[in-house]
Write an enzyme that holds these catalytic residues in place. Structure first.
Site, PDB file in Angstrom:
ATOM      1  N   GLY A 145       0.797  -1.212   0.000  1.00  0.00           N
ATOM      2  CA  GLY A 145       0.000   0.000   0.000  1.00  0.00           C
ATOM      3  C   GLY A 145       0.832   1.265   0.000  1.00  0.00           C
ATOM      4  O   GLY A 145       0.480   2.260  -0.643  1.00  0.00           O
ATOM      5  N   CYS A 188       2.529   1.793  11.628  1.00  0.00           N
ATOM      6  CA  CYS A 188       3.697   2.412  11.004  1.00  0.00           C
ATOM      7  C   CYS A 188       4.340   3.476  11.874  1.00  0.00           C
ATOM      8  O   CYS A 188       5.413   3.990  11.556  1.00  0.00           O
ATOM      9  CB  CYS A 188       3.299   3.013   9.655  1.00  0.00           C
ATOM     10  SG  CYS A 188       2.710   1.764   8.489  1.00  0.00           S
TER      11      CYS A 188
END
Length: 395
Positions: free
Chosen positions: A72, A326
């Site tokens: 992604g 993340c």
């Protein structure tokens, strides 16, 4: 101790049907798709079959609009950077939101180093973009708008279809990061009116390291990786055949099971939210109360630190997060929670619980048994909580 995994927004396990589909491409089906002999043709066919499955799953009109990426993040970077540079003769202005995934935000920041102007739209207390703010931000130099389909932390679903209709009339390219929505809610690129859409395999029970960028036919975009002629000369590099095959199977299953998944998980999510609200005082549910992903619960607990909460949950066998996977190494509070107006001290006490296809009611019951105990224990160590109790007693 049996582990309870409630961080499906971060990643998902590879499901058995997907594993069975991909294993032959690590064993005997090892050919290079660029080769003209039998082994190459065999894997080339498998790649194109997976491409057809992805196109069907998201309503793409042409399989050639599907490009496989390394995930992604790559798809987001390619959509933003590739489109910006390809259209810099038309303008240098990009619009995004303040709560995007860092794959989008950092790509925009990178473009600012090259003279591009970026508008970061604010959001309301639920994390929703205002259409009027977008209209006001548009200029003659705007070449791209990138707004995520749903937020990865708080689960708020954006009005992508309405934004897409507006931008289509104005001839401005529109990208959406749909990494969190594929397999959770219906995703159709025609209905959403998008020119580009990113998705990732490991959010839908496929392996890590495989993603997709949908690029509508006619969209002007530069290649992101240069080298060979793979992916119609747009994304060079020998294909991750096993990952591509796995993603094809995973997205096929996700679409088939979408309605059942949505209904079952939404009921469990609602039970979890109600239980937390009933059992624990001084909390805040983050995200839109209705327009939110069916598997997402994001709550802030006053007077405690999210990291301590996560460690205590882990000791009780529960895996959760305090925001985006993340940014798990950062000590800063979530940029998403700050953007919806939370002060630092409350944003630091966030907990994200994201359910999956195998989450059970018994697991939710266990969380509702353990979580109040942990919160209570942590608050007893907080001088701020002591002060709050004293104030309440003196009222």
């Amino acid at each position: 101790m049996k582990r309870i995994y409630l961080d499906h927004a971060a990643t998902t396990p590879v499901r058995e049907e997907v594993l069975e589909e991909l294993l032959p491409y690590y064993k005997n089906k090892f050919g290079n798709a660029s080769s003209i002999y039998a082994e190459g043709r065999e894997v080339k066919k498998a790649i194109e079959t997976a491409r057809e499955k992805v196109a069907k799953a998201i309503g793409a009109e042409d399989v050639k609009e599907i490009y496989f990426t390394g995930g992604g993040t790559e798809a987001d970077n390619w959509a933003i950077i590739g489109t910006a540079f390809a259209n810099k003769d038309k303008g240098n202005h990009i619009i995004t939101s303040s709560i995007e995934h860092h794959a989008v935000l950092h790509a925009c920041e990178y473009l600012e180093e090259f003279g591009f102007k970026v508008t970061y739209l604010p959001v309301d207390k639920y994390g929703m973009v205002n259409i009027e703010d977008l209209k006001s931000a548009l200029t003659e130099k705007t070449v791209l708008v990138s707004i995520m389909h749903a937020n990865n932390e708080i689960g708020t679903i954006q009005p992508i279809e309405e934004i897409g209709r507006l931008l289509k009339k104005k001839g401005i390219y529109f990208h959406t990061d749909a990494v969190q929505t594929i397999g959770k809610i219906p995703v159709d690129v025609k209905e959403l009116n998008v020119d580009m859409l990113s998705l990732s395999g490991h959010k839908i029970y496929a392996p890590k390291g495989i993603g997709v960028l949908y690029v509508k036919k006619g969209t002007k975009i530069h290649p992101f990786i240069h080298g060979g002629a793979q992916e119609r000369k747009k994304r060079a590099g020998t294909e991750n055949v096993a990952g591509i095959v796995a993603l094809g199977k995973a997205i096929e299953l996700a679409v088939e099971e979408l309605e059942d998944f949505n209904n079952r998980v939404k009921n469990l999510r609602n039970k979890l939210i109600k239980g937390i609200e009933d059992k624990i005082p001084y909390i805040r549910l983050n995200g839109h109360p209705q327009k939110r992903l069916p598997h997402n619960v994001n709550v802030c607990f006053e007077f405690i630190e999210g990291e301590s909460l996560l460690l205590n949950l882990d000791m009780k066998g529960i895996s959760a997060s305090s925001g985006s996977a993340c940014t798990s190494g950062s000590l800063d509070p979530s940029h998403v929670l700050l953007a919806i107006g939370l002060p630092h001290e409350i944003a630091h006490g966030s907990l994200r619980l994201t359910l999956g296809k195998n989450t059970t009611e018994e697991e939710i019951d266990y969380v509702l048994e353990v979580l109040p105990q942990i919160v209570s224990k942590l608050r007893e160590m907080s001088p701020l909580y002591d002060k709050k109790k004293e104030e309440a007693e003196n009222v």
